[in-house]
Design an enzyme around this catalytic site. Structure first.
Site, short mmCIF file in Angstrom:
data_model
loop_
_atom_site.label_atom_id
_atom_site.label_comp_id
_atom_site.label_asym_id
_atom_site.label_seq_id
_atom_site.Cartn_x
_atom_site.Cartn_y
_atom_site.Cartn_z
N GLY A 39 -58.30 -97.28 -51.78
CA GLY A 39 -57.68 -96.78 -50.56
C GLY A 39 -57.39 -95.31 -50.51
N GLY A 40 -56.10 -95.00 -50.28
CA GLY A 40 -55.67 -93.63 -50.12
C GLY A 40 -55.85 -92.80 -51.37
CE LYS A 70 -54.64 -101.97 -52.58
NZ LYS A 70 -54.24 -100.86 -51.70
CB THR A 71 -56.82 -104.36 -57.77
OG1 THR A 71 -55.48 -104.82 -57.55
CG2 THR A 71 -56.99 -102.98 -57.18
NE ARG A 218 -23.69 -83.57 -77.45
CZ ARG A 218 -22.57 -83.03 -77.90
NH1 ARG A 218 -22.52 -82.46 -79.09
NH2 ARG A 218 -21.46 -83.08 -77.17
CE LYS A 280 -7.76 -85.80 -71.96
NZ LYS A 280 -6.45 -85.13 -72.18
CG HIS A 281 -8.83 -90.87 -72.74
ND1 HIS A 281 -9.97 -90.69 -73.48
CD2 HIS A 281 -7.91 -90.01 -73.24
CE1 HIS A 281 -9.75 -89.77 -74.41
NE2 HIS A 281 -8.51 -89.34 -74.28
CD GLU A 333 -14.31 -81.94 -71.86
OE1 GLU A 333 -15.43 -81.45 -71.65
OE2 GLU A 333 -13.85 -82.08 -73.00
CG ASN A 423 -0.17 -105.91 -66.48
OD1 ASN A 423 -0.74 -106.57 -65.62
ND2 ASN A 423 0.36 -106.47 -67.56
NE ARG A 525 -5.73 -110.49 -59.65
CZ ARG A 525 -6.06 -111.60 -60.32
NH1 ARG A 525 -5.12 -112.46 -60.67
NH2 ARG A 525 -7.32 -111.84 -60.60
CG HIS A 529 -8.90 -106.51 -66.90
ND1 HIS A 529 -8.94 -107.43 -65.88
CD2 HIS A 529 -7.64 -106.52 -67.38
CE1 HIS A 529 -7.74 -108.00 -65.76
NE2 HIS A 529 -6.94 -107.46 -66.65
#
Length: 529
Positions: A39-40, A70-71, A218, A280-281, A333, A423, A525, A529
């Site tokens: 094709g294309g 085709k294939t 890394r 942070k964390h 950071e 929590n 709620r 976690h």
């Protein structure tokens, strides 16, 4: 020629993405390779003045059914799958006049891009490639003899080996085969997950996930862990799609924390207010709204300036120079924003290691999606928590209803609670967090830790009263006992927002009434976690 070198005499090329196609095909022809195409792809090669045989000449059949067939023909797959050292295979090739195919170059119909532009069902179906994956998998299976290429980025490696060795080496063919199977797996995953969404099938019998490598990292959370960053097929602005303007390579923890910060700040619509989240964390340590990003940042930083050191800053509007100047005063950071002014970029550039990420937009906090977590021998898959504080029908359960100011701060606090590890207890005042208690085994401990941190922040600001005095408090889940609520009362909170649903709700409501607190239930709620 060494034993594992396979010459390339015939190549089949059928690509949707034609990036680099003509230079690659030109180089193959220069090395004496016969080109077969479809094709294309065949048209692009022929238009460049290169000799190319249409696959219909090879098979003796025209393309049929609008290109669907085709294939899928023995003269294609026989040429790909024949083992060169197998006398029986070679006899079959000769008997049926099948020419071997030594190189298969296929990239697939753009299914993921079709889904991303929200094409209708029928158009999306038509962009599911059938012949392409079949040829890729066949060539990858027969990699001892055949090289398979699924990305233009591998053209150079193939040409280099043909130039140096007169063919491809087994190590390269194995590497290409691994990538080929991973590509078809990711492709099938995208298709199956799209089908599941269309059918609203929340728990399909088989679930597959795929991704494309963004970069090898890394290390992971710790130096002894390997890690890499992959892009999924989800179209969602964020760290995976961001442009890194400057700074060092992002680490695993940088990526995780940046995602947490940016998803949190997206809760605040930029047309309504400027908002800043400091993480942070993976936990917010300061969140605030303001009339400007500079004001919001100052309020967010005041919540916990100690934890903010070395943190991640996310903003919901275009980063301006004044805000950038304030942010670079302490070690940070990453700064992540939808966009930034040239002046702001110049300000951040003075800190060469500070990463600046521009995403081009905010993720939709209401959008559906999936989150995935590995467990031993399995995957936990769930829908994204896309409940919004703006949509909640709050129920007043105490004798006193919250004031308008309290109600505004309650919604703000609950919005933040959604993005803090459980929590969770959040103290907020004047659209800013003033104390955050995260990830404790006991809710009362979270309340006390948040209050303690608020006292520390007040001391850092030279204030005599804790920041929690006159604040509101949010809990991500119900108070199982009144003790957590009483700890909030002791800290100076005047109003509470919580999901409700405890067996002791009446006891907790009575304690709130006795203390003169206003309390609302959300019925939603936000465990995290």
């Amino acid at each position: 020629m060494t034993a594992d070198i396979r010459p390339v005499t015939r190549a089949l090329l059928s690509v949707s993405d034609k990036t680099g196609l003509v230079p690659f095909a030109t180089a193959l022809v220069a090395h004496g390779v016969e080109l077969v195409s479809t094709g294309g792809t065949a048209k692009a090669i022929a238009d460049a003045g290169l000799p190319v045989k249409d696959v219909s000449e090879l098979t003796g059949f025209p393309e049929m059914m609008d290109g669907r067939v085709k294939t899928l023909h023995p003269k294609v797959h026989g040429g790909i799958l024949a083992i060169r050292a197998d006398a029986g295979h070679q006899a079959s090739l000769a008997e049926h006049a099948i020419s071997p195919i030594d190189l298969v170059v296929v990239n697939l119909y753009p299914f993921e891009a079709t889904v991303a532009r929200k094409a209708d069902f029928e158009e999306t179906i038509e962009n599911i490639d059938i012949g392409g994956p079949s040829m890729i998998r066949g060539a990858a299976k027969n990699h001892n003899d055949v090289a398979v290429v699924v990305e233009a980025s591998d053209y150079e490696a193939v040409l280099k080996e043909i130039a140096e060795h007169g063919g491809t080496t087994l190590p390269l063919r194995r590497k290409l085969a691994q990538k080929a199977y991973a590509r078809t797996a990711a492709y099938d995953a995208a298709i199956s997950n799209w089908f599941a969404r269309e059918l609203k099938e929340e728990a399909p019998a088989f679930r597959a996930f795929g991704g494309k490598l963004i970069e090898a990292l890394r290390y992971g959370e710790n130096p002894h862990q390997s890690a890499a960053f992959y892009a999924s097929d989800e179209i969602r602005p964020g760290v995976a799609t961001a442009r890194q303007v400057q700074g060092k390579q992002l680490s695993y923890n940088n990526i995780n924390d940046t995602d947490a910060a940016f998803e949190a700040v997206a809760e605040f619509h930029p047309a309504r207010t400027a908002a800043v989240v400091i993480v942070k964390h993976a936990n917010p340590c300061g969140v605030a709204e303001g009339a400007s990003l500079e004001e919001a940042y100052a309020k967010a930083l005041a919540c916990d300036p100690v934890s903010a050191f070395g943190g991640i800053i996310a903003v919901n509007q275009t980063l301006d120079a004044a805000s950038a100047r304030a942010m670079v005063e302490i070690f940070t950071e990453v700064i992540v924003a939808p966009d930034a002014t040239d002046e702001a970029i110049a300000v951040v550039a003075a800190k060469k290691n500070l990463r600046l990420l521009l995403t081009g937009g905010l993720p939709d906090p209401r959008a559906p999606g999936l989150t995935v977590k590995t467990v031993a021998g399995g995957l936990l898959v769930q829908g994204r928590d896309n409940a919004s504080a703006d949509d909640l029908d709050l129920k007043v359960v105490t004798k006193r209803a919250p004031t308008d100011r309290e109600l505004t701060d309650l919604r703000f606090a609950f919005r933040v609670a959604k993005h803090v590890k459980s929590n969770t207890i959040i103290y907020a005042k004047d659209l800013a967090t003033v104390g955050i208690g995260a990830g404790q085994m006991s809710r009362v401990d979270s309340a006390r830790i948040a209050a303690r941190k608020a006292m520390d922040a007040a001391e850092a600001l030279g204030l005599k009263e804790p920041l929690t005095k006159g604040s509101v408090v949010a809990s991500d889940a119900f108070f199982p006992f009144a003790d957590g609520l009483l700890a909030a009362v002791e800290a100076g909170a005047t109003a509470v927002i919580q999901p409700g649903g405890s067996m002791r709700d009446n006891e907790v409501i009575a304690a709130a009434d006795a203390a003169g607190l206003a309390m609302v239930f959300t019925g939603v709620r936000h465990f995290r976690h």
